[in-house]
Motif scaffolding. Sequence first.
Motif, mmCIF file in Angstrom:
data_model
loop_
_atom_site.group_PDB
_atom_site.id
_atom_site.type_symbol
_atom_site.label_atom_id
_atom_site.label_comp_id
_atom_site.label_asym_id
_atom_site.label_seq_id
_atom_site.Cartn_x
_atom_site.Cartn_y
_atom_site.Cartn_z
ATOM 1 N N ALA A 63 0.787 -1.228 0.081
ATOM 2 C CA ALA A 63 0.029 -0.037 -0.077
ATOM 3 C C ALA A 63 0.712 1.134 -0.011
ATOM 4 O O ALA A 63 1.166 1.779 0.912
ATOM 5 N N GLY A 64 1.300 1.577 -1.036
ATOM 6 C CA GLY A 64 2.393 2.698 -1.354
ATOM 7 C C GLY A 64 1.600 4.099 -1.624
ATOM 8 O O GLY A 64 0.482 4.349 -2.289
ATOM 9 N N PHE A 65 1.916 5.141 -0.824
ATOM 10 C CA PHE A 65 1.668 6.241 -0.792
ATOM 11 C C PHE A 65 2.697 7.293 -1.205
ATOM 12 O O PHE A 65 3.689 7.550 -0.298
ATOM 13 N N ASP A 66 2.758 8.259 -2.358
ATOM 14 C CA ASP A 66 3.637 9.017 -2.590
ATOM 15 C C ASP A 66 3.414 10.327 -2.136
ATOM 16 O O ASP A 66 4.075 11.316 -2.582
ATOM 17 N N GLY A 67 2.251 10.555 -1.386
ATOM 18 C CA GLY A 67 1.979 11.974 -1.060
ATOM 19 C C GLY A 67 0.765 12.635 -1.846
ATOM 20 O O GLY A 67 0.147 13.644 -1.740
ATOM 21 N N TRP A 68 0.657 11.834 -3.028
ATOM 22 C CA TRP A 68 -0.408 12.413 -4.151
ATOM 23 C C TRP A 68 -1.190 11.411 -4.613
ATOM 24 O O TRP A 68 -2.478 11.583 -4.556
ATOM 25 N N ARG A 69 -0.805 10.106 -4.755
ATOM 26 C CA ARG A 69 -1.406 8.996 -5.208
ATOM 27 C C ARG A 69 -1.375 7.697 -4.209
ATOM 28 O O ARG A 69 -0.262 7.660 -3.843
ATOM 29 N N CYS A 70 -2.240 7.019 -4.206
ATOM 30 C CA CYS A 70 -2.387 5.792 -3.401
ATOM 31 C C CYS A 70 -2.232 4.716 -4.418
ATOM 32 O O CYS A 70 -2.888 4.423 -5.256
ATOM 33 N N HIS A 71 -1.301 3.851 -4.340
ATOM 34 C CA HIS A 71 -0.993 2.697 -5.250
ATOM 35 C C HIS A 71 -1.115 1.466 -4.377
ATOM 36 O O HIS A 71 -0.139 1.220 -3.329
ATOM 37 N N LEU A 72 -1.780 0.332 -5.051
ATOM 38 C CA LEU A 72 -1.595 -0.934 -4.464
ATOM 39 C C LEU A 72 -0.945 -1.841 -5.198
ATOM 40 O O LEU A 72 -1.030 -1.773 -6.737
ATOM 41 N N TYR A 73 -0.092 -2.434 -4.890
ATOM 42 C CA TYR A 73 0.714 -3.515 -5.628
ATOM 43 C C TYR A 73 0.887 -4.919 -4.856
ATOM 44 O O TYR A 73 0.474 -5.200 -3.672
ATOM 45 N N ARG A 74 1.025 -6.032 -5.479
ATOM 46 C CA ARG A 74 1.268 -7.305 -4.990
ATOM 47 C C ARG A 74 0.346 -7.855 -3.863
ATOM 48 O O ARG A 74 0.411 -8.596 -2.893
ATOM 49 N N LEU A 75 -0.898 -7.571 -4.146
ATOM 50 C CA LEU A 75 -1.918 -8.351 -3.557
ATOM 51 C C LEU A 75 -1.722 -9.725 -3.911
ATOM 52 O O LEU A 75 -2.017 -10.138 -4.865
ATOM 53 N N ALA A 76 -1.611 -10.498 -2.867
ATOM 54 C CA ALA A 76 -1.495 -12.067 -3.119
ATOM 55 C C ALA A 76 -2.062 -12.602 -1.980
ATOM 56 O O ALA A 76 -1.865 -12.500 -0.676
ATOM 57 N N VAL A 77 -2.618 -13.848 -2.197
ATOM 58 C CA VAL A 77 -3.214 -14.679 -1.014
ATOM 59 C C VAL A 77 -2.699 -16.191 -1.411
ATOM 60 O O VAL A 77 -2.718 -16.419 -2.565
ATOM 61 N N HIS A 78 -2.278 -16.865 -0.497
ATOM 62 C CA HIS A 78 -1.906 -18.388 -0.725
ATOM 63 C C HIS A 78 -3.246 -19.016 -1.329
ATOM 64 O O HIS A 78 -4.163 -19.083 -1.037
ATOM 65 N N PRO A 79 -2.750 -19.581 -2.504
ATOM 66 C CA PRO A 79 -3.782 -20.365 -3.268
ATOM 67 C C PRO A 79 -4.672 -21.397 -2.384
ATOM 68 O O PRO A 79 -5.926 -21.533 -2.350
ATOM 69 N N ASP A 80 -4.204 -21.874 -1.375
ATOM 70 C CA ASP A 80 -5.162 -22.717 -0.301
ATOM 71 C C ASP A 80 -5.999 -22.151 0.596
ATOM 72 O O ASP A 80 -6.824 -22.470 1.391
#
Length: 141
Positions: A63-80
Amino acid sequence: MSDLRIRAAGPEDLDAVLAFWKVAAEGTSISDDRDGVERLLARDPDALLLAEESGELAGTVIAGFDGWRCHLYRLAVHPDRRRHGIGSALLAAAEERFVRLGGRRGDAMVLLRNETAQHAWRAAGYAPEEQWRRWVKPLTT
């Protein structure tokens, strides 16, 4: 899911996170290495959120925030452990973080070929912005 815990990752978690992404994330990124994640934590120590269930890593989101925009990366859940609310809990924690920081809109980076992720993001209330095409250039150091 009663014992689900969401917390920020620390340096001691990096090896487990990198191994987890090989199992749970769809594809890899040029920055999926220890140096890349160390830089993330040095810049924003609370950006990498982990979901732990019964003491085991069950999911991640950046959940990255650069002061201007909010960016979401690497949402991952274990397959099981998918379809048990872990991804939703991670996104709720990320969105709460963004609101605390003053963010007004979150955007997610999702591979076009990853149909499972496309469905998950739609279910979470995110919509593709068809008028934008992301332009990417890998940078080398």
